[in-house]
Write an enzyme that holds these catalytic residues in place. Structure first.
Site, mmCIF file in Angstrom:
data_model
loop_
_atom_site.group_PDB
_atom_site.id
_atom_site.type_symbol
_atom_site.label_atom_id
_atom_site.label_comp_id
_atom_site.label_asym_id
_atom_site.label_seq_id
_atom_site.Cartn_x
_atom_site.Cartn_y
_atom_site.Cartn_z
ATOM 1 C CE LYS A 154 -16.819 -14.675 -8.953
ATOM 2 N NZ LYS A 154 -16.111 -13.902 -8.131
ATOM 3 C CG HIS A 164 2.995 -12.019 -26.846
ATOM 4 N ND1 HIS A 164 4.108 -12.088 -27.910
ATOM 5 C CD2 HIS A 164 2.503 -10.878 -26.928
ATOM 6 C CE1 HIS A 164 3.975 -10.668 -28.231
ATOM 7 N NE2 HIS A 164 3.952 -10.120 -27.882
ATOM 8 C CD1 TRP A 198 -14.061 -26.680 1.031
ATOM 9 C CD2 TRP A 198 -12.166 -26.946 1.782
ATOM 10 N NE1 TRP A 198 -13.424 -26.009 0.054
ATOM 11 C CE2 TRP A 198 -11.795 -26.562 0.823
ATOM 12 C CE3 TRP A 198 -10.621 -26.500 3.036
ATOM 13 C CZ2 TRP A 198 -10.357 -26.185 0.076
ATOM 14 C CZ3 TRP A 198 -8.812 -26.256 1.605
ATOM 15 C CH2 TRP A 198 -9.302 -26.102 0.768
ATOM 16 C CG ASN A 210 -11.223 -24.187 11.357
ATOM 17 O OD1 ASN A 210 -10.858 -24.372 10.100
ATOM 18 N ND2 ASN A 210 -11.832 -22.855 10.914
ATOM 19 N N GLY A 211 -8.185 -25.574 10.449
ATOM 20 C CA GLY A 211 -7.222 -25.431 10.980
ATOM 21 C C GLY A 211 -6.016 -26.785 10.299
ATOM 22 C CB CYS A 216 -13.347 -26.784 9.079
ATOM 23 S SG CYS A 216 -12.403 -28.344 8.431
ATOM 24 C CE LYS A 264 -17.996 -15.736 0.936
ATOM 25 N NZ LYS A 264 -18.316 -14.922 -0.582
ATOM 26 N NE ARG A 297 -15.865 -21.399 8.865
ATOM 27 C CZ ARG A 297 -15.117 -20.373 9.168
ATOM 28 N NH1 ARG A 297 -16.245 -19.142 9.060
ATOM 29 N NH2 ARG A 297 -13.844 -20.597 9.478
ATOM 30 C CD GLU A 306 -13.614 -11.031 -9.416
ATOM 31 O OE1 GLU A 306 -12.735 -11.575 -8.805
ATOM 32 O OE2 GLU A 306 -14.807 -11.778 -8.492
ATOM 33 C CD GLU A 320 -14.800 -18.423 -7.484
ATOM 34 O OE1 GLU A 320 -15.112 -17.134 -7.474
ATOM 35 O OE2 GLU A 320 -13.965 -18.256 -6.044
HETATM 36 O O1 M6R Z 1 -11.376 -13.084 1.970
HETATM 37 P P1 M6R Z 1 -10.649 -12.878 1.323
HETATM 38 O O2 M6R Z 1 -11.098 -12.214 0.288
HETATM 39 O O3 M6R Z 1 -8.812 -12.845 1.415
HETATM 40 O O4 M6R Z 1 -10.444 -14.244 0.030
HETATM 41 C C1 M6R Z 1 -10.156 -14.091 -0.786
HETATM 42 C C2 M6R Z 1 -9.999 -15.139 -1.967
HETATM 43 O O5 M6R Z 1 -10.407 -16.309 -1.531
HETATM 44 C C3 M6R Z 1 -11.498 -15.441 -2.611
HETATM 45 O O6 M6R Z 1 -11.962 -13.437 -2.973
HETATM 46 C C4 M6R Z 1 -11.200 -16.404 -3.513
HETATM 47 O O7 M6R Z 1 -10.989 -16.461 -4.981
HETATM 48 C C5 M6R Z 1 -13.483 -15.804 -3.789
HETATM 49 N N1 M6R Z 1 -13.900 -17.690 -4.286
HETATM 50 C C6 M6R Z 1 -13.961 -15.291 -4.722
HETATM 51 O O8 M6R Z 1 -15.061 -15.891 -5.323
#
Ligand code: M6R
Length: 635
Positions: free
Chosen positions: A506, A525, A81, A107-108, A2, A630, A28, A502, A509
């Site tokens: 990616k 395994h 969000w 927000n929270g 949010c 974000k 965000r 990673e 996501e």
């Molecule tokens: O702001 P942060 O690095 O603490 O965030 C951690 C994860 O939420 C962040 O890396 C998330 O996995 C991203 N969407 C990766 O692309």
């Protein structure tokens, strides 16, 4: 997650500024948005979907309603969000109390909202949404009415009573319709703010003031910032800013003057922020190398951390998502350079392990945003267990920076707008190499020759990365071949298990395809059972001049070929001059020649492009993938 934006001034520009502010909070991650405007009465406009949808629905309002929008000098806005209740028009913020005299954005998370809701229903309040925020609106309404009836109403007192009932995290902006309090001597157009474990800053202007979830949003409008500390309230009008802490002590506002960041929302000609950010990586890495405080062997310092690294017995790295992946590289590097044990723990799992931490341990929190709730909580636990803390974050003046103070390294990657991390991730990797170098030299664990060799390799990375950006079309061609698949396996071993994880993240996501990463030895395994012609296997295998790591390379190739015999379309990611077994793969993606030990940064780039181009091909929302936020500011 949010985002909040608020404006109070004397010119009728609230609607325009709130919408502009909301757009800069889009990065965000959100699923709905809304604004509330205070004229003679309070009006709320909100929608599920994008800010564009909100703008569309505002454009269809009656002339009378449009007049309100055009005349407003005070309002609050929100990107939501979903946490409590599905994304919908009704659950979108702002929320009003049952009487329509208060509008709240939040927000929270309010943990005790069910209990409060029952209490308020009993008192006659009604609820339209499933959110915890509507409880705040009704609770504040109840407290306010009670104080007004006793002739005791005062904003800060009312907020103190409110916060004494709320359990959880909250940044709040509240608008009040003063018609219910005719004796009020307060400016009618004012906004009440509260900050408890969620970010909120005030922007100070000339006869206008602002508030937002991040300073970059406010910096579009003004250059004066007040960072609210945790457990503080504020009341802002066009020409006043009053702050008190939760105990009622008056706080003198400290105004920082920052540089306006006009170009923040500029894609600089790229189709997506993600593509822009991928292309910014060489500059970020060069900047990091140029900012090293002391690059001599005797006294190497990334920055001057107030930590005696020679005394450390064990390191714990805590992080989430991409930051967690990057930390796996630190584990590998420190293990190999100093034989120093490093545990990398997902921050949300750290709660169960913090009792193992002691005074001779170093706990490193890695977080792009510096606002990730799980990582903050884990660092707080480590601190109370007596461990030394160090942070790597991309955001100065974030909660994690506040917690770790001078022992914070700020990666100079600048704001990352695209939700999926690219430049922040590779800058974390570079930070890990440099931090490991500082630790290794402080512990006298590496020779001068090896030190020189490491620095030389690191310095070549920005140049090689820059060359790689010209290969985007090569990676695009690969991506087009694989856009139709729904399941992917990423394999590697050693330091590039980081890269495999990673790469898989990616792809998930951005394209919403399923992708899993395994150390390649694990394939047989279990995961091998799912392999067939519908499951491409991407193997990251980078040769090495170091015998131990060359064996790792050979084993990855061996496992990759095992996968191929199960008919999986096979992709090899390797270096330019490597010809070993390459003819056996369906597709070979290449990076410039580099030793395995220094390869994760370069090896990540083709995987960023692969995910980007597959998502683009599938028409996905690259910069704001569904369901993602974000900075994840709730546990
Ligand atoms: O702001 P942060 O690095 O603490 O965030 C951690 C994860 O939420 C962040 O890396 C998330 O996995 C991203 N969407 C990766 O692309």
């Amino acid at each position: 997650m949010c985002g909040i934006v608020s404006y109070v001034g004397e010119e009728p520009k609230a609607t325009r500024l709130l919408l502009q502010g909301l757009k800069s909070l889009e990065y965000r991650g959100y699923d709905s948005s809304g604004i509330a405007l205070l004229n003679d009465t309070l009006s709320v406009y909100k929608n599920k979907g994008k800010i564009l949808d909100l703008e569309k629905s505002l454009s269809t309002l009656s002339d009378e309603e449009r007049e309100k929008l055009d005349q407003s000098i005070c309002g609050i806005g929100h990107t939501r969000w979903a946490t409590h209740g599905e994304p919908s028009d009704i659950n979108a913020h702002p929320h009003m109390d049952s009487d329509g005299t208060i509008a709240v954005v939040h927000n929270g998370i309010i943990r005790n909202y069910i209990k409060l809701k029952k209490e308020l229903i009993y008192k006659g309040y009604t609820f339209k949404s499933d959110t915890d925020t509507e409880v705040i609106a009704n609770l504040f309404s109840y407290i306010r009415k009670d104080l007004i009836a006793k002739g005791e109403y005062e904003d800060f007192l009312a907020m103190r009573l409110l916060s004494s009932r709320l359990e959880g995290s909250y940044a709040l902006a509240i608008l009040l319709n003063e018609s219910v309090n005719p004796n009020s001597t307060q400016p009618a157009k004012r906004i009440l703010l509260a900050k408890h474990e969620s970010p909120l800053v005030i922007g100070v202007g000339q006869l206008e003031n602002f508030a937002a979830s991040d300073s970059d949003t406010v910096l579009q409008f003004t250059d004066g910032i007040i960072r609210l500390a945790d457990c503080e309230f504020a009341v802002i009008s066009k020409n006043t800013i009053d702050i008190q802490d939760f105990e009622g002590n008056v706080i003198k506002p400290v105004i920082e003057v920052l540089k306006k960041n006009d170009s923040l929302m500029d894609k600089k000609g790229y189709k997506h922020f993600l593509l822009k950010e991928i292309n910014e990586q060489p500059t970020v890495l060069s900047k990091m190398l140029s900012l090293i405080e002391d690059s001599t062997y005797e006294n190497f310092k990334l920055i001057n951390f107030n930590i005696n690294f020679a005394e450390i017995e064990k390191i714990y790295c805590i992080a989430c998502g991409s930051a967690y992946h990057s930390a796996q590289a630190l584990k590998y590097i420190l293990g190999s350079w100093c034989s120093l044990p490093v545990d990398v723990i997902v921050a949300s799992e750290f709660n169960f392990q913090h009792k193992l931490i002691g005074e001779r341990d170093l706990v490193i929190g890695v977080s792009q945003s510096g606002e990730t709730a799980d990582t903050i909580l884990a660092l707080q636990k480590a601190k109370s267990a007596g461990a030394r803390l160090l942070a790597i974050t991309n955001r100065p003046a974030s909660a994690i920076n506040n917690l770790c103070g001078a022992n914070t390294y700020i990666t100079p990657a600048d704001l990352e707008i695209s939700v999926a991390s690219t430049k922040a991730y590779t800058s974390q990797l570079m930070a890990h190499y440099l931090l490991a170098l500082q630790i290794a030299t402080a512990r006298k664990a590496i020779s001068r020759e090896f030190f020189t060799d490491i620095l030389h390799n690191l310095k070549t990375l920005p140049v090689l990365l820059d060359q790689m950006l010209n290969r985007a079309n090569h990676y695009k061609a690969a991506a087009v071949n694989f856009a139709g698949y729904r399941d992917f396996i990423f394999l590697s071993r050693g330091i590039n298990h980081t890269t495999a994880m990673e790469g898989a993240l990616k792809l998930k996501e951005l394209s919403y395809a399923h992708a899993s990463a395994y150390p390649s030895g694990e394939l047989k395994h279990g995961p091998i059972a799912i392999l067939d012609e519908n499951v491409p296997v991407i193997s990251i295998a980078i040769p090495s001049i170091y015998p131990d790591e060359q064996i790792i390379y050979e084993k990855i190739i061996h496992n990759a070929l095992e996968a191929k015999t199960r008919k999986s379309p096979s992709i090899l990611l390797t270096t330019d001059s490597n010809q070993d077994h390459v003819e056996e793969f369906d597709l070979v993606m290449r990076i410039p020649d580099i030793d395995q030990l220094f390869s994760p940064i370069l090896a990540t780039i083709p995987l960023q492009f692969l995910a980007y181009f597959i998502a683009e091909n599938l028409g996905k929302d690259v910069d704001q993938p569904r369901n993602l936020a974000k900075s994840v500011t709730v546990e």
